[in-house]
Design a protein around this motif. Structure first.
Motif, mmCIF file in Angstrom:
data_model
loop_
_atom_site.group_PDB
_atom_site.id
_atom_site.type_symbol
_atom_site.label_atom_id
_atom_site.label_comp_id
_atom_site.label_asym_id
_atom_site.label_seq_id
_atom_site.Cartn_x
_atom_site.Cartn_y
_atom_site.Cartn_z
ATOM 1 N N ILE A 124 48.455 44.161 42.041
ATOM 2 C CA ILE A 124 47.784 44.406 43.135
ATOM 3 C C ILE A 124 48.738 44.236 44.306
ATOM 4 O O ILE A 124 49.128 43.081 44.542
ATOM 5 C CB ILE A 124 46.656 43.698 43.543
ATOM 6 N N ASP A 125 48.941 45.494 45.210
ATOM 7 C CA ASP A 125 49.891 45.141 46.499
ATOM 8 C C ASP A 125 48.562 45.084 47.444
ATOM 9 O O ASP A 125 48.169 46.098 47.940
ATOM 10 C CB ASP A 125 50.788 46.264 46.687
ATOM 11 N N ASP A 126 48.578 43.960 48.135
ATOM 12 C CA ASP A 126 47.659 43.685 49.014
ATOM 13 C C ASP A 126 47.966 42.864 50.386
ATOM 14 O O ASP A 126 48.000 41.781 50.618
ATOM 15 C CB ASP A 126 46.355 43.086 48.442
ATOM 16 N N PRO A 127 48.874 43.668 51.091
ATOM 17 C CA PRO A 127 49.971 42.726 51.983
ATOM 18 C C PRO A 127 49.184 41.990 53.251
ATOM 19 O O PRO A 127 49.792 41.042 53.704
ATOM 20 C CB PRO A 127 50.960 43.820 52.618
ATOM 21 N N GLU A 128 47.922 42.733 53.608
ATOM 22 C CA GLU A 128 47.271 42.108 54.523
ATOM 23 C C GLU A 128 46.035 41.270 53.786
ATOM 24 O O GLU A 128 45.100 40.840 54.771
ATOM 25 C CB GLU A 128 46.681 43.238 55.288
ATOM 26 N N SER A 129 46.069 40.683 52.865
ATOM 27 C CA SER A 129 44.994 40.011 52.130
ATOM 28 C C SER A 129 43.622 40.376 52.502
ATOM 29 O O SER A 129 43.046 39.720 52.977
ATOM 30 C CB SER A 129 45.345 38.605 52.426
ATOM 31 N N MET A 130 43.528 41.860 52.041
ATOM 32 C CA MET A 130 42.071 42.497 52.435
ATOM 33 C C MET A 130 41.133 42.042 51.245
ATOM 34 O O MET A 130 39.816 42.494 51.274
ATOM 35 C CB MET A 130 42.403 43.774 52.659
ATOM 36 N N ILE A 131 41.762 41.745 50.238
ATOM 37 C CA ILE A 131 40.852 41.638 48.930
ATOM 38 C C ILE A 131 40.115 40.388 48.798
ATOM 39 O O ILE A 131 41.000 39.270 48.877
ATOM 40 C CB ILE A 131 41.839 41.929 47.634
ATOM 41 N N LEU A 132 38.772 40.371 48.478
ATOM 42 C CA LEU A 132 38.219 38.949 48.412
ATOM 43 C C LEU A 132 38.329 38.512 47.064
ATOM 44 O O LEU A 132 37.904 39.111 45.845
ATOM 45 C CB LEU A 132 36.667 38.987 48.620
ATOM 46 N N LEU A 133 39.076 37.410 46.626
ATOM 47 C CA LEU A 133 39.087 36.913 45.396
ATOM 48 C C LEU A 133 38.008 35.844 45.097
ATOM 49 O O LEU A 133 37.932 34.927 46.049
ATOM 50 C CB LEU A 133 40.631 36.152 45.163
ATOM 51 N N PRO A 134 37.445 35.890 44.050
ATOM 52 C CA PRO A 134 36.268 34.912 43.840
ATOM 53 C C PRO A 134 36.747 33.619 43.747
ATOM 54 O O PRO A 134 37.797 33.251 43.488
ATOM 55 C CB PRO A 134 35.779 35.442 42.328
ATOM 56 N N LYS A 135 35.829 32.664 44.566
ATOM 57 C CA LYS A 135 36.297 31.072 44.386
ATOM 58 C C LYS A 135 35.312 30.673 43.385
ATOM 59 O O LYS A 135 34.017 30.790 43.598
ATOM 60 C CB LYS A 135 35.865 30.830 45.766
ATOM 61 N N ARG A 136 35.545 29.964 42.173
ATOM 62 C CA ARG A 136 34.930 29.612 41.118
ATOM 63 C C ARG A 136 35.003 28.170 41.107
ATOM 64 O O ARG A 136 36.365 27.532 41.323
ATOM 65 C CB ARG A 136 35.006 30.243 39.877
ATOM 66 N N GLN A 137 34.101 27.442 40.619
ATOM 67 C CA GLN A 137 33.926 26.061 40.459
ATOM 68 C C GLN A 137 34.627 25.902 39.118
ATOM 69 O O GLN A 137 35.583 24.636 38.871
ATOM 70 C CB GLN A 137 32.687 25.294 40.275
ATOM 71 N N GLN A 138 34.391 26.566 38.088
ATOM 72 C CA GLN A 138 34.874 26.442 36.708
ATOM 73 C C GLN A 138 35.969 27.517 36.565
ATOM 74 O O GLN A 138 35.701 28.459 37.213
ATOM 75 C CB GLN A 138 33.934 26.802 35.724
ATOM 76 N N ILE A 139 37.183 26.915 35.792
ATOM 77 C CA ILE A 139 38.305 28.088 35.532
ATOM 78 C C ILE A 139 38.610 27.970 34.255
ATOM 79 O O ILE A 139 38.167 27.045 33.300
ATOM 80 C CB ILE A 139 39.530 27.749 36.431
ATOM 81 N N SER B 180 53.237 40.163 48.107
ATOM 82 C CA SER B 180 52.270 40.855 48.906
ATOM 83 C C SER B 180 51.095 41.293 48.102
ATOM 84 O O SER B 180 50.454 42.162 48.331
ATOM 85 C CB SER B 180 52.881 42.223 49.440
ATOM 86 N N GLY B 181 50.812 40.496 47.116
ATOM 87 C CA GLY B 181 49.603 40.760 46.648
ATOM 88 C C GLY B 181 49.290 39.742 45.104
ATOM 89 O O GLY B 181 49.748 38.475 45.479
ATOM 90 N N PHE B 182 49.143 40.290 44.112
ATOM 91 C CA PHE B 182 48.912 39.356 43.058
ATOM 92 C C PHE B 182 49.110 40.181 41.682
ATOM 93 O O PHE B 182 49.024 41.435 41.650
ATOM 94 C CB PHE B 182 47.629 38.576 42.893
ATOM 95 N N GLU B 183 49.166 39.454 40.546
ATOM 96 C CA GLU B 183 49.224 40.148 39.156
ATOM 97 C C GLU B 183 48.601 39.308 38.265
ATOM 98 O O GLU B 183 48.476 38.285 38.526
ATOM 99 C CB GLU B 183 50.910 40.283 38.584
ATOM 100 N N VAL B 184 47.756 40.208 37.316
ATOM 101 C CA VAL B 184 46.967 39.651 36.340
ATOM 102 C C VAL B 184 47.362 40.341 34.971
ATOM 103 O O VAL B 184 47.943 41.350 34.761
ATOM 104 C CB VAL B 184 45.450 40.060 36.451
ATOM 105 N N GLU B 185 47.814 39.398 34.098
ATOM 106 C CA GLU B 185 48.468 39.628 32.699
ATOM 107 C C GLU B 185 47.577 38.973 31.695
ATOM 108 O O GLU B 185 47.481 37.888 31.542
ATOM 109 C CB GLU B 185 49.895 39.448 32.582
ATOM 110 N N CYS B 186 47.230 39.966 30.681
ATOM 111 C CA CYS B 186 46.450 39.360 29.506
ATOM 112 C C CYS B 186 46.845 39.708 28.148
ATOM 113 O O CYS B 186 47.300 40.991 27.955
ATOM 114 C CB CYS B 186 44.967 39.556 29.947
#
Length: 178
Positions: A35-50, A118-124
């Motif tokens: 994800i290329d999100d240079p202005e940090s427009m995406i809301l990422l969940p904040k969770r108590q448990q991970i 400028s964003g983040f990556e998820v790999e699984c």
């Protein structure tokens, strides 16, 4: 990497790029989202448990992979979030059963979330041997729900084939993995 398409266009999407990829590597299914999100427009969940199995991840920013053996009606839905929370559901056919069956054979995933410049990556990595798919050709659909900082949501996928966002539609499982 392949660009995912938003179901409906809005002004927030013009500054964000969503890409995904899937591969079969020996007995594992590798799934990536960039994800290329240079202005940090995406809301990422904040969770108590991970790093645990969780339900309802799709209600906020979530990354999804749908996959099925090429000639079969059954399919799986894998949901991932930025904290390493995940779940895997099994369906016998289109949205059946409802609610879906949790695939409890799979107990762990290799999952990594990386912050980039400028964003983040998820790999699984999912072990296909656990669900007896290691020797089968797969049809794969990659999708994500993006929640924006203003709480609006967008639905991205490789393909959209319905009048509303429907990641379960088999016509959207357009990646073919041998």
């Amino acid at each position: 990497m392949i660009f995912l398409k938003p179901f409906e266009k809005n002004y927030l999407q013009t500054k964000v790029k969503v890409q995904a990829n899937s591969q079969k590597l020996k007995n594992k299914l590798k799934i990536q989202f960039c994800i290329d999100d240079p202005e940090s427009m995406i809301l990422l969940p904040k969770r108590q448990q991970i790093l645990q199995r969780s339900h309802d991840l799709w209600q906020t920013t979530c990354f999804e992979c749908f996959f099925s053996p090429r000639t079969e009606k059954n399919y799986w839905e894998l949901n991932l979030d930025n904290h390493g929370n995940w779940n895997l559901y099994r369906f016998q056919e289109y949205r059946n059963p409802q609610p879906p069956l949790e695939e409890d054979i799979v107990q762990n995933l290799e999952l990594e979330f990386l912050k980039t410049k400028s964003g983040f990556e998820v790999e699984c990595f999912l072990d296909l041997k656990e669900i007896h798919l290691e020797n089968k050709a797969l049809d794969v659909g990659l999708a994500c729900v993006i929640e924006w900082s203003n709480k609006e949501k967008s639905f991205y996928a490789l393909a959209h084939k319905s009048e509303k966002p429907d990641f379960h539609n088999r016509e959207t499982f357009v990646c073919n993995l041998e």
